[in-house]
Design a protein around this motif. Structure first.
Motif, PDB file in Angstrom:
ATOM      1  N   MET A   1      44.350  44.243  15.968  1.00  0.00           N
ATOM      2  CA  MET A   1      43.189  44.511  16.364  1.00  0.00           C
ATOM      3  C   MET A   1      43.142  45.096  17.803  1.00  0.00           C
ATOM      4  O   MET A   1      43.496  44.298  18.833  1.00  0.00           O
ATOM      5  CB  MET A   1      42.175  43.234  16.496  1.00  0.00           C
ATOM      6  N   PRO A   2      42.684  46.014  17.912  1.00  0.00           N
ATOM      7  CA  PRO A   2      42.965  46.788  19.470  1.00  0.00           C
ATOM      8  C   PRO A   2      42.083  46.013  20.686  1.00  0.00           C
ATOM      9  O   PRO A   2      42.159  46.141  21.589  1.00  0.00           O
ATOM     10  CB  PRO A   2      42.281  48.432  19.185  1.00  0.00           C
ATOM     11  N   GLN A   3      41.098  45.488  19.966  1.00  0.00           N
ATOM     12  CA  GLN A   3      40.286  44.819  20.927  1.00  0.00           C
ATOM     13  C   GLN A   3      40.618  43.578  21.761  1.00  0.00           C
ATOM     14  O   GLN A   3      40.504  43.246  22.535  1.00  0.00           O
ATOM     15  CB  GLN A   3      38.976  44.255  20.451  1.00  0.00           C
ATOM     16  N   PHE A   6      45.307  42.493  24.979  1.00  0.00           N
ATOM     17  CA  PHE A   6      44.794  42.414  26.334  1.00  0.00           C
ATOM     18  C   PHE A   6      45.880  43.075  27.453  1.00  0.00           C
ATOM     19  O   PHE A   6      45.754  42.927  28.489  1.00  0.00           O
ATOM     20  CB  PHE A   6      44.385  40.895  26.755  1.00  0.00           C
ATOM     21  N   LEU A  10      44.351  49.849  30.085  1.00  0.00           N
ATOM     22  CA  LEU A  10      43.169  50.329  29.956  1.00  0.00           C
ATOM     23  C   LEU A  10      42.067  49.395  29.665  1.00  0.00           C
ATOM     24  O   LEU A  10      40.819  49.542  30.039  1.00  0.00           O
ATOM     25  CB  LEU A  10      43.175  51.398  28.631  1.00  0.00           C
ATOM     26  N   MET A  11      42.535  48.141  28.957  1.00  0.00           N
ATOM     27  CA  MET A  11      41.396  47.015  29.206  1.00  0.00           C
ATOM     28  C   MET A  11      40.803  46.672  30.381  1.00  0.00           C
ATOM     29  O   MET A  11      39.466  46.628  30.394  1.00  0.00           O
ATOM     30  CB  MET A  11      42.216  45.988  28.280  1.00  0.00           C
ATOM     31  N   SER A  13      41.067  48.226  33.366  1.00  0.00           N
ATOM     32  CA  SER A  13      40.376  49.459  33.930  1.00  0.00           C
ATOM     33  C   SER A  13      38.892  49.732  33.202  1.00  0.00           C
ATOM     34  O   SER A  13      37.614  50.092  33.994  1.00  0.00           O
ATOM     35  CB  SER A  13      40.976  50.848  33.837  1.00  0.00           C
ATOM     36  N   LYS A  14      38.812  49.555  31.950  1.00  0.00           N
ATOM     37  CA  LYS A  14      37.581  49.609  31.180  1.00  0.00           C
ATOM     38  C   LYS A  14      36.556  48.814  31.706  1.00  0.00           C
ATOM     39  O   LYS A  14      35.251  49.336  31.848  1.00  0.00           O
ATOM     40  CB  LYS A  14      37.862  49.538  29.776  1.00  0.00           C
ATOM     41  N   LEU A  15      36.868  47.503  31.951  1.00  0.00           N
ATOM     42  CA  LEU A  15      35.868  46.468  32.430  1.00  0.00           C
ATOM     43  C   LEU A  15      35.610  46.904  33.814  1.00  0.00           C
ATOM     44  O   LEU A  15      34.296  46.626  34.450  1.00  0.00           O
ATOM     45  CB  LEU A  15      36.541  45.288  32.295  1.00  0.00           C
ATOM     46  N   TRP A  17      35.168  49.954  35.243  1.00  0.00           N
ATOM     47  CA  TRP A  17      34.294  50.876  34.843  1.00  0.00           C
ATOM     48  C   TRP A  17      32.821  50.449  34.533  1.00  0.00           C
ATOM     49  O   TRP A  17      32.089  50.899  34.698  1.00  0.00           O
ATOM     50  CB  TRP A  17      34.856  51.950  34.164  1.00  0.00           C
ATOM     51  N   LEU A  18      33.032  49.333  33.497  1.00  0.00           N
ATOM     52  CA  LEU A  18      32.018  48.928  32.971  1.00  0.00           C
ATOM     53  C   LEU A  18      31.040  48.273  33.912  1.00  0.00           C
ATOM     54  O   LEU A  18      29.849  48.571  34.119  1.00  0.00           O
ATOM     55  CB  LEU A  18      32.097  47.807  31.941  1.00  0.00           C
ATOM     56  N   ILE A  21      29.275  51.046  36.326  1.00  0.00           N
ATOM     57  CA  ILE A  21      28.295  51.944  35.467  1.00  0.00           C
ATOM     58  C   ILE A  21      27.248  51.091  35.144  1.00  0.00           C
ATOM     59  O   ILE A  21      26.221  51.504  35.644  1.00  0.00           O
ATOM     60  CB  ILE A  21      29.046  52.578  34.042  1.00  0.00           C
ATOM     61  N   PHE A  22      27.504  49.831  34.987  1.00  0.00           N
ATOM     62  CA  PHE A  22      26.308  48.973  34.660  1.00  0.00           C
ATOM     63  C   PHE A  22      25.482  48.498  36.104  1.00  0.00           C
ATOM     64  O   PHE A  22      24.352  48.653  36.066  1.00  0.00           O
ATOM     65  CB  PHE A  22      26.934  47.326  33.976  1.00  0.00           C
TER      66      PHE A  22
ATOM     67  N   LEU B  11      40.641  50.033  11.924  1.00  0.00           N
ATOM     68  CA  LEU B  11      40.835  49.439  13.244  1.00  0.00           C
ATOM     69  C   LEU B  11      41.049  50.545  14.427  1.00  0.00           C
ATOM     70  O   LEU B  11      40.818  50.388  15.384  1.00  0.00           O
ATOM     71  CB  LEU B  11      41.564  48.299  13.420  1.00  0.00           C
ATOM     72  N   LEU B  16      41.509  52.092  22.350  1.00  0.00           N
ATOM     73  CA  LEU B  16      41.158  52.795  23.593  1.00  0.00           C
ATOM     74  C   LEU B  16      41.910  54.070  24.008  1.00  0.00           C
ATOM     75  O   LEU B  16      43.391  54.190  23.737  1.00  0.00           O
ATOM     76  CB  LEU B  16      41.197  51.804  24.760  1.00  0.00           C
ATOM     77  N   GLY B  28      41.814  55.309  34.762  1.00  0.00           N
ATOM     78  CA  GLY B  28      41.895  54.660  33.608  1.00  0.00           C
ATOM     79  C   GLY B  28      40.326  54.851  33.017  1.00  0.00           C
ATOM     80  O   GLY B  28      39.758  53.929  32.672  1.00  0.00           O
ATOM     81  N   ASN B  33      34.036  53.936  28.551  1.00  0.00           N
ATOM     82  CA  ASN B  33      33.419  54.295  29.571  1.00  0.00           C
ATOM     83  C   ASN B  33      32.333  55.385  29.482  1.00  0.00           C
ATOM     84  O   ASN B  33      31.645  55.401  30.094  1.00  0.00           O
ATOM     85  CB  ASN B  33      34.275  54.267  30.797  1.00  0.00           C
ATOM     86  N   MET B  36      29.556  54.682  27.861  1.00  0.00           N
ATOM     87  CA  MET B  36      28.584  53.636  28.538  1.00  0.00           C
ATOM     88  C   MET B  36      27.936  54.747  29.663  1.00  0.00           C
ATOM     89  O   MET B  36      26.770  54.645  29.801  1.00  0.00           O
ATOM     90  CB  MET B  36      29.616  52.859  29.763  1.00  0.00           C
ATOM     91  N   HIS B 116      33.832  45.853  21.729  1.00  0.00           N
ATOM     92  CA  HIS B 116      35.047  45.067  22.278  1.00  0.00           C
ATOM     93  C   HIS B 116      34.707  43.789  22.855  1.00  0.00           C
ATOM     94  O   HIS B 116      33.779  43.676  23.627  1.00  0.00           O
ATOM     95  CB  HIS B 116      35.603  45.962  23.488  1.00  0.00           C
TER      96      HIS B 116
END
Lengths: 165, 251
Positions: A1-3, A6, A10-11, A13-15, A17-18, A21-22, B11, B16, B28, B33, B36, B116
């Protein structure tokens, strides 16, 4: 499962960026977008309240006018009633006065007429007595009985007093 | 090639990757993103362009923006009360961000960033930190009385206090897993049945007729997914409101 991978860089960096952005979205909405919506909604609410108030005021004014109208109608009616009854009383008084006047005049006339009648009757009675005296004198003369005139008159008067009363 | 085509890769859609070429790769910036960013732009566009006319009688876009505003406003007012007003921008952003993420994810080729667990957990953790900070700043040490309800028999304390602490700490976990699991399950199902359509469609002359069945299922599923997309955003927002109520009022 890619989710659940960890280990993927990218996991992370994604957070990050999250969060960026948020955070930007939160800031933009909070300082710029949402107050505009709030101001429009407030404006509308204020407008609706004002309109409702105006409508309520107009209704109150209308009701006040209506009450005033009703009061003035009632006053006018009462006034008219008073005027009518006053006029009625006055008219009754006038007619009573007039009737009394007429009655007085009529009774005066009646009294006068009665007096006239009585005078006429007395006069007639007097004339009758004279005629009776003359007649008695004449009859006595025919019978050649000489009687003083005064006696004859007294006798006639006596007879008249006995019969005519 | 034939072998790969037959395997159902349900899946792969959650994998990503980076966008915007080498620039995106160096910072990254993932496709998650990107979506988003898209949903953020759409939210701002809805709220700003929709309200641009400031009409007394709203048009279609404006009433959409206003009903989104009113929806969260009423929710906060009903759950938290008038003290909840100052959390309105946060709950509104949270709700719209999750709702747009869920809805955007339903488009073909789109990436569902709410699928995710790390993303949903960060959102839930933000809520958790917020409610804890609010509760402590409002009530100070009295906040810890939250873990032992007043009037409970004192001998129950060894049971109640751990239970309350665990239930408090599990809030961000349940909040994040609920959203993540719902989105993943829906998208996996959609992908599986879509793969069936392709596989059955390849089965000679009779194939296309059989393939109608999974296609019909997918049509129904999309309807359900739209519902779930809204419902999960709503659940996330309303649970945030309930937690804020607890933080403001302590029970």
């Amino acid at each position: 499962m890619p989710q659940l991978d960890f280990a993927n860089p990218l996991m992370m960096s994604k957070l990050i960026w999250l969060l960026i952005i948020f955070g930007i979205l939160y800031y933009v909405l909070k300082t710029y977008a949402l107050p505009r919506v709030a101001s429009v909604l407030d404006e509308r609410a204020a407008r609706i309240t004002a309109d409702l108030d105006a409508a309520r005021d107009a209704q109150a004014a209308g009701e006040a006018t209506m009450a005033e109208l009703r009061a003035s109608t009632a006053a006018a009616r009462a006034e008219a009633h008073a005027a009518i009854s006053a006029a009625m009383v006055e008219a009754q008084a006038a007619s009573a006065r007039q009737a009394a006047e007429i009655n007085a005049r009529l009774s005066a006339q009646v009294a006068e007429a009665e007096a006239r009648v009585r005078a006429a009757r007395d006069q007639a009675m007097g004339a009758l007595r004279e005629v009776a005296g003359e007649t008695a004198q004449a009859m006595l003369t025919r019978l050649s009985i000489v009687v003083p005139a005064n006696d004859v008159t007294a006798a006639v008067d006596r007879a008249a007093g006995q019969g005519a009363v | 090639m034939a072998e790969e085509g037959k395997a159902i890769d349900a899946l792969g859609q959650f994998e990503l990757g980076t966008v915007f070429g080498p620039v995106g790769a160096s910072v990254g910036f993932t496709q998650s993103n990107l979506y988003m960013l898209i949903s953020g732009c759409l939210i701002v566009a809805l709220m700003v362009l929709g309200m641009r006319q400031r009409a007394m009688v709203p048009g279609r876009m404006q009433s959409l923006a206003e009903s989104a505003y009113g929806f969260i406003d009423d929710m906060l007012l009903a759950q938290v009360g008038s003290e909840g007003r100052r959390f309105f921008p946060f709950v509104f952003t949270l709700f719209m961000f999750i709702l747009f993420g869920n809805m955007l994810g339903l488009f073909p080729y789109a990436f569902t960033y709410t699928s995710h667990i790390s993303m949903t957990f960060v959102m839930a953790l933000t809520v958790f930190v917020l409610i804890t900070v609010v509760a402590i700043s409002l009530h100070g040490t009295k906040f810890f009385g939250y873990f032992f309800p007043e009037g409970a028999p004192i001998w129950l304390a060894p049971i109640i206090i751990p239970v309350e602490i665990v239930s408090y700490l599990s809030r961000p976990i349940s909040l994040s897993i609920r959203l993540f699991a719902n989105m993943v399950a829906g998208h996996v199902m959609l992908k599986v049945f879509a793969s069936f359509v392709v596989m059955l469609g390849a089965l000679g002359t009779i194939g296309p007729f059989i393939a109608i069945m999974p296609l019909a299922i997918n049509v129904a599923l999309i309807g359900f997914e739209v519902l779930v997309a809204f419902l999960q955003a709503y659940v996330f927002a309303i649970l945030t409101c309930i937690y804020l109520h607890d933080a403001v009022h302590l029970h």
